[in-house]
Design a protein around this motif. Sequence first.
Motif, PDB file in Angstrom:
ATOM      1  N   ALA A 165      19.912  19.424  -2.680  1.00  0.00           N
ATOM      2  CA  ALA A 165      20.630  20.052  -3.652  1.00  0.00           C
ATOM      3  C   ALA A 165      19.597  20.879  -4.261  1.00  0.00           C
ATOM      4  N   THR A 166      18.215  20.587  -4.614  1.00  0.00           N
ATOM      5  CA  THR A 166      17.208  21.273  -5.312  1.00  0.00           C
ATOM      6  C   THR A 166      16.720  22.535  -4.147  1.00  0.00           C
ATOM      7  N   VAL A 167      16.656  22.444  -3.085  1.00  0.00           N
ATOM      8  CA  VAL A 167      16.102  23.555  -2.472  1.00  0.00           C
ATOM      9  C   VAL A 167      17.053  24.683  -2.342  1.00  0.00           C
ATOM     10  N   THR A 168      18.447  24.413  -2.339  1.00  0.00           N
ATOM     11  CA  THR A 168      19.493  25.009  -2.060  1.00  0.00           C
ATOM     12  C   THR A 168      19.698  25.936  -3.533  1.00  0.00           C
ATOM     13  N   LEU A 220      28.766  34.546  -1.282  1.00  0.00           N
ATOM     14  CA  LEU A 220      29.353  33.309  -0.682  1.00  0.00           C
ATOM     15  C   LEU A 220      28.522  32.091  -0.948  1.00  0.00           C
ATOM     16  N   ALA A 221      27.241  32.297  -0.945  1.00  0.00           N
ATOM     17  CA  ALA A 221      26.395  31.121  -1.225  1.00  0.00           C
ATOM     18  C   ALA A 221      26.501  30.408  -2.303  1.00  0.00           C
ATOM     19  N   THR A 222      26.994  31.242  -3.531  1.00  0.00           N
ATOM     20  CA  THR A 222      27.370  30.466  -4.787  1.00  0.00           C
ATOM     21  C   THR A 222      28.398  29.666  -4.747  1.00  0.00           C
ATOM     22  N   ALA A 223      29.598  30.192  -4.303  1.00  0.00           N
ATOM     23  CA  ALA A 223      30.715  29.391  -4.237  1.00  0.00           C
ATOM     24  C   ALA A 223      30.659  28.199  -3.316  1.00  0.00           C
ATOM     25  N   VAL A 224      29.889  28.469  -2.223  1.00  0.00           N
ATOM     26  CA  VAL A 224      29.661  27.053  -1.230  1.00  0.00           C
ATOM     27  C   VAL A 224      28.806  26.231  -1.937  1.00  0.00           C
ATOM     28  N   SER A 225      27.873  26.687  -2.563  1.00  0.00           N
ATOM     29  CA  SER A 225      26.766  25.719  -3.050  1.00  0.00           C
ATOM     30  C   SER A 225      27.376  24.966  -4.191  1.00  0.00           C
ATOM     31  N   LYS A 226      28.463  25.687  -5.081  1.00  0.00           N
ATOM     32  CA  LYS A 226      28.732  25.027  -6.173  1.00  0.00           C
ATOM     33  C   LYS A 226      29.679  24.201  -5.711  1.00  0.00           C
ATOM     34  N   TYR A 227      30.741  24.246  -4.880  1.00  0.00           N
ATOM     35  CA  TYR A 227      31.568  23.139  -4.273  1.00  0.00           C
ATOM     36  C   TYR A 227      30.980  22.125  -3.790  1.00  0.00           C
ATOM     37  N   TRP A 228      29.904  22.105  -2.933  1.00  0.00           N
ATOM     38  CA  TRP A 228      29.420  21.161  -2.214  1.00  0.00           C
ATOM     39  C   TRP A 228      28.476  20.124  -3.254  1.00  0.00           C
ATOM     40  N   ILE A 229      27.576  20.845  -3.879  1.00  0.00           N
ATOM     41  CA  ILE A 229      26.368  20.053  -4.632  1.00  0.00           C
ATOM     42  C   ILE A 229      27.255  19.452  -5.749  1.00  0.00           C
TER      43      ILE A 229
END
Length: 546
Positions: A350-353, A376-385
């Motif tokens: 989570a931290t490195v992402t 794209l990465a903001t939404a993908v990361s927000k969802y999963w983390i």
Amino acid sequence: MRTHDVTNQPPPLAGYNTFDSDRALSEALVREGAGWAEEACRALGELAGGDEAQAWGVQVNANTPVLRTHDRYGNRIDEVEFHPAWHKLLDVAISNGLHALPWRDTRAGSHVARAALFMTWQTDAGHGCPVSMTYSVIPALRKQPELAKEWEPRFTSLSYDQRFIPAPEKSGALCGMAMTEKQGGSDVRANTTRAEPANGGGPGAEYMITGHKWFCSAPMCDAFLVLAQAPRGLSCFLLPRWLPDGTRNAFHIQRLKDKLGNRSNASSEVEFNQAHGWMVGEEGRGVPTIIEMVNHTRLDCVIGSAGLMRQAVAQTMHHASYRAAFGKTLIDQPLMRNVLADIAIESEAATVTMMRLARAYDAGRDDEREVLFKRLATAVSKYWICKRTPVQVGEALEVFGGNGYVEESGMPRLYRESPLNSIWEGSGNVIALDVLRAMAKTPASVEAFFAEVDLASGADARLDGYVASVRTDLTDDTEGIEGRARRLVERMALALQGSLLVRNGDPAVADAFAASRLTGDWGHAFGTLPTGVDTGSIIERARPKV
């Protein structure tokens, strides 16, 4: 009467530096281009891990905000009263620029530095809400230059001014947002709040706003971005608590929410009765205008969740280092080592992402590919983390046994906070569908996302195979893609995390991540890492330095 001696109880985790003790964060700060902020992070980390600041966090959650709708004479005042510790927490956050650093200092890495500072200040999640909203409002506000000229200096001031007086009389101001309504929630186009032009209308013009908001966090802020239906459609407005003539705006707090967590922060239901607001951006373009504020607060959801995971790991590692059972300390028990290493891997991923995502907000100033990647990465990361946080924190709490279920341990507060970021700024389905929308509307964002993932191509065969399968997922069964959107976004997140860890992470952590998350050699709970993982190195890396 003395009946027994108290033994085998760990000392509190106190007097440590939350930044220096977090190797994943301190390494990422330098790697992602903000090494110049090390001393600031270290100084804040020393304060954050100290007894006094930790006590403030306890105090503001034990003494929650109180709504004062009227004064003793019956006059409507709509004020919220906070414990003194709340103001101390905000004073530290604001004076350290957690709300404004990238807007005040535009050198490379300023968003990265701010993300690290925000994560380092691990004291109380609630006061982070007004800090985050004030940070996020600037990109939206700049769509209306004359309003930005007036308000941006107030919102970026390093002075925290708690007085409830007109903003021009204050040394600094905070901003909130109010979008959702009872009947619509995330479907803001169903909003019924009305905005009528006071004199002509148009961008920057004054409107009279009447309606309600079902969720308005931090209602003590000096101004808010709100959505309302103008004659030409849903539009964005800046609505101040005080009017230019020094009178109070018609912003009425109906009640404060009684929430699961985030209890130190006053979330409210509000009504506007011919309240004055000034249009930001074009009429009928409210969602595109406010979307940059939403994107920046989504980044903060990722930062906040990564911070909660790290707090859970630090507390758990400390407890397990002192608590003994069945002849050994917990941290030396093979099965417990599996659990501890597993939750530490989740935290580091989570931290490195989060830190790579923050760099995209820096680099996006002059690199269109980074803009596409962060979309794209903001939404993908927000969802999963944010989705992983409650599970990870719950597992950490269980390491304490019954002690972890007791309020004094601090773990219940972490656990209550853990679901919030998955709900705020778009719950799971909303975010997953947003990913599909972004891919369909901006195919170049998919290319930018996988270009980042492919930077690790050839470094780990397990990652290469996983990424190839994710690409296949994107092209198969496109007619049914909406029903499996969550699974697709999850796999995209794991591909991104795997790539970042393989390229930049600790070798033991990267190997364990690939062996468990990418190959299927993992159970359905934490503590099911496969044989051969270097749990010792992972645990030592994650232990806080006391």
